[in-house]
Design a protein around this motif. Sequence first.
Motif, PDB file in Angstrom:
ATOM      1  N   GLN A 181     -22.438  15.870  -2.901  1.00  0.00           N
ATOM      2  CA  GLN A 181     -22.140  14.434  -2.989  1.00  0.00           C
ATOM      3  C   GLN A 181     -22.413  13.777  -1.638  1.00  0.00           C
ATOM      4  O   GLN A 181     -21.504  13.513  -0.850  1.00  0.00           O
ATOM      5  CB  GLN A 181     -20.682  14.237  -3.416  1.00  0.00           C
ATOM      6  CG  GLN A 181     -20.329  14.860  -4.758  1.00  0.00           C
ATOM      7  CD  GLN A 181     -21.095  14.238  -5.909  1.00  0.00           C
ATOM      8  OE1 GLN A 181     -21.103  13.008  -6.057  1.00  0.00           O
ATOM      9  NE2 GLN A 181     -21.745  15.068  -6.717  1.00  0.00           N
ATOM     10  N   TYR A 182     -23.684  13.529  -1.366  1.00  0.00           N
ATOM     11  CA  TYR A 182     -24.065  12.946  -0.082  1.00  0.00           C
ATOM     12  C   TYR A 182     -23.724  11.460  -0.033  1.00  0.00           C
ATOM     13  O   TYR A 182     -23.879  10.747  -1.036  1.00  0.00           O
ATOM     14  CB  TYR A 182     -25.566  13.090   0.159  1.00  0.00           C
ATOM     15  CG  TYR A 182     -26.044  14.505   0.404  1.00  0.00           C
ATOM     16  CD1 TYR A 182     -25.403  15.329   1.319  1.00  0.00           C
ATOM     17  CD2 TYR A 182     -27.168  15.003  -0.261  1.00  0.00           C
ATOM     18  CE1 TYR A 182     -25.848  16.621   1.549  1.00  0.00           C
ATOM     19  CE2 TYR A 182     -27.622  16.291  -0.034  1.00  0.00           C
ATOM     20  CZ  TYR A 182     -26.958  17.095   0.867  1.00  0.00           C
ATOM     21  OH  TYR A 182     -27.409  18.370   1.091  1.00  0.00           O
ATOM     22  N   PRO A 183     -23.284  10.976   1.141  1.00  0.00           N
ATOM     23  CA  PRO A 183     -23.134   9.523   1.309  1.00  0.00           C
ATOM     24  C   PRO A 183     -24.510   8.872   1.308  1.00  0.00           C
ATOM     25  O   PRO A 183     -25.533   9.537   1.504  1.00  0.00           O
ATOM     26  CB  PRO A 183     -22.436   9.399   2.664  1.00  0.00           C
ATOM     27  CG  PRO A 183     -22.792  10.643   3.388  1.00  0.00           C
ATOM     28  CD  PRO A 183     -22.900  11.726   2.355  1.00  0.00           C
ATOM     29  N   GLN A 184     -24.540   7.584   1.136  1.00  0.00           N
ATOM     30  CA  GLN A 184     -25.813   6.882   0.969  1.00  0.00           C
ATOM     31  C   GLN A 184     -26.740   7.047   2.170  1.00  0.00           C
ATOM     32  O   GLN A 184     -27.955   7.189   2.007  1.00  0.00           O
ATOM     33  CB  GLN A 184     -25.553   5.384   0.715  1.00  0.00           C
ATOM     34  CG  GLN A 184     -26.802   4.615   0.273  1.00  0.00           C
ATOM     35  CD  GLN A 184     -27.425   5.175  -0.984  1.00  0.00           C
ATOM     36  OE1 GLN A 184     -26.719   5.439  -1.971  1.00  0.00           O
ATOM     37  NE2 GLN A 184     -28.736   5.378  -0.972  1.00  0.00           N
ATOM     38  N   HIS A 185     -26.182   7.061   3.406  1.00  0.00           N
ATOM     39  CA  HIS A 185     -27.060   7.136   4.575  1.00  0.00           C
ATOM     40  C   HIS A 185     -27.781   8.484   4.657  1.00  0.00           C
ATOM     41  O   HIS A 185     -28.861   8.560   5.246  1.00  0.00           O
ATOM     42  CB  HIS A 185     -26.276   6.858   5.874  1.00  0.00           C
ATOM     43  CG  HIS A 185     -25.250   7.885   6.214  1.00  0.00           C
ATOM     44  ND1 HIS A 185     -23.937   7.804   5.797  1.00  0.00           N
ATOM     45  CD2 HIS A 185     -25.333   9.026   6.940  1.00  0.00           C
ATOM     46  CE1 HIS A 185     -23.258   8.840   6.250  1.00  0.00           C
ATOM     47  NE2 HIS A 185     -24.079   9.600   6.942  1.00  0.00           N
ATOM     48  N   LEU A 186     -27.212   9.542   4.062  1.00  0.00           N
ATOM     49  CA  LEU A 186     -27.924  10.824   4.011  1.00  0.00           C
ATOM     50  C   LEU A 186     -28.911  10.838   2.848  1.00  0.00           C
ATOM     51  O   LEU A 186     -30.016  11.383   2.967  1.00  0.00           O
ATOM     52  CB  LEU A 186     -26.931  11.979   3.881  1.00  0.00           C
ATOM     53  CG  LEU A 186     -26.099  12.302   5.125  1.00  0.00           C
ATOM     54  CD1 LEU A 186     -25.162  13.479   4.859  1.00  0.00           C
ATOM     55  CD2 LEU A 186     -26.997  12.630   6.328  1.00  0.00           C
ATOM     56  N   LEU A 187     -28.553  10.219   1.730  1.00  0.00           N
ATOM     57  CA  LEU A 187     -29.495  10.122   0.614  1.00  0.00           C
ATOM     58  C   LEU A 187     -30.731   9.326   1.002  1.00  0.00           C
ATOM     59  O   LEU A 187     -31.852   9.633   0.558  1.00  0.00           O
ATOM     60  CB  LEU A 187     -28.817   9.467  -0.597  1.00  0.00           C
ATOM     61  CG  LEU A 187     -27.779  10.303  -1.349  1.00  0.00           C
ATOM     62  CD1 LEU A 187     -27.072   9.445  -2.399  1.00  0.00           C
ATOM     63  CD2 LEU A 187     -28.432  11.518  -2.000  1.00  0.00           C
ATOM     64  N   ASP A 188     -30.547   8.336   1.876  1.00  0.00           N
ATOM     65  CA  ASP A 188     -31.681   7.497   2.302  1.00  0.00           C
ATOM     66  C   ASP A 188     -32.735   8.298   3.058  1.00  0.00           C
ATOM     67  O   ASP A 188     -33.902   7.892   3.110  1.00  0.00           O
ATOM     68  CB  ASP A 188     -31.181   6.344   3.177  1.00  0.00           C
ATOM     69  CG  ASP A 188     -30.390   5.310   2.390  1.00  0.00           C
ATOM     70  OD1 ASP A 188     -30.510   5.301   1.147  1.00  0.00           O
ATOM     71  OD2 ASP A 188     -29.651   4.527   3.015  1.00  0.00           O
TER      72      ASP A 188
END
Length: 403
Positions: free
Chosen positions: A314-321
Amino acid sequence: MVSTRSKATNHHSSPAQGAETGEKRSQPSPSSSTKNGRSPKKAKQENEQDVAEKKEFEVSVQGEPTTETQEEENNLGEEGVKDEIAAEDAKAKDEDRVESREDEVKREEKKESGEKDDDDEPRHGTLESGHIYFLYRPKVETDEAESLDDISKFHILLIPQSGKHSKGHYHRIIEVGKKKLPDPGAKHQVIWGLVGGVGEDKSTLKESFGAYTYETKTRGTRHQAAARPAARGHYILHSPRDELADSPDHNRQRDYKTLLAYEITTPTQEDFGQVQKELGIEEKGAVVLQVKDPNVESRGNPRAAGIPREKRAQYPQHLLDIFRNRRFIPSNPVSLLDYQGAELLIITSPHELHESLGKQGEKVEDDLDHDSAVEKVSMDDALKELGMSKSEFPEDALEGNWA
């Protein structure tokens, strides 16, 4: 005056004066103080008072204290300094523990809130270093393994000793597909992996690798033997600088290729055996690590088979980016490895280690050699670091023999 001095002499004569009259003065030792019902602290206070009275009397009689009394006073002073240092050390350790716990809480809060951390940007160089373990677990109802066919899982355990996870006992457990590392001599071999566990407490390691039993509807009670440590060493996660990195047309994210390089400290070279060979563990080696976008469906990863989407990383958005529609990217930043359920690719690094580590590879390898030499530990110490014991976790594999 004479009678007064005689009384004083009887009670406060120095060891030198006692020798002239055939009397010998004895000082109570800390052990005798404890035996007489006095605490070491109380005994020390009485010793200090006694020495002070002796010194005062000797100065009044002969103008200066005897050498022996002066030495006693100096020794007591040194003990006092040692006690102060010990107290300061204990206080510092307590503060470190408090700070460590506070850091853990802050990291967890950031992780849960999705807040971006300072280390959440890809970069080059050595990203992290620490202790590495390779462990395997025999199949269910198999107390001893005799080959790869007898093991159910193979794990890489990373215990960071640098960066934001340097305090406490933070660890990552990586499950390795095919139950072995890629063949060291292969030009390009890819094996799936999975971050099966992340924790901050050494006690959870015993839960992760210890023996257990469970019930089944068809076969009744089943027994799973404990994992066996096969090797222990020092590791680094390193991202070599790419010469094309400054080109605007180059794939920037792929410039951050990340290697897991390691050097084994236990067992010694002489004890390397069939276990290490079959598991693909080298005395000094490296593999490339890549991470899969958790929002992309898995294809062919046996370690991730059947894992529902909510159980994936469950990555936070800044890692998904960072993925930017790429299916796989280098595990850089290393925080991509801090989420249970993260799917990995473990890829061979066919070059000599110093070549794989980039332009400064020889220096990086020298540093790895140095740190590994400093961290050499006995087999007993290796088990102790894992919270294990010989009775629960056989150490035969650390001697090269299947167990």
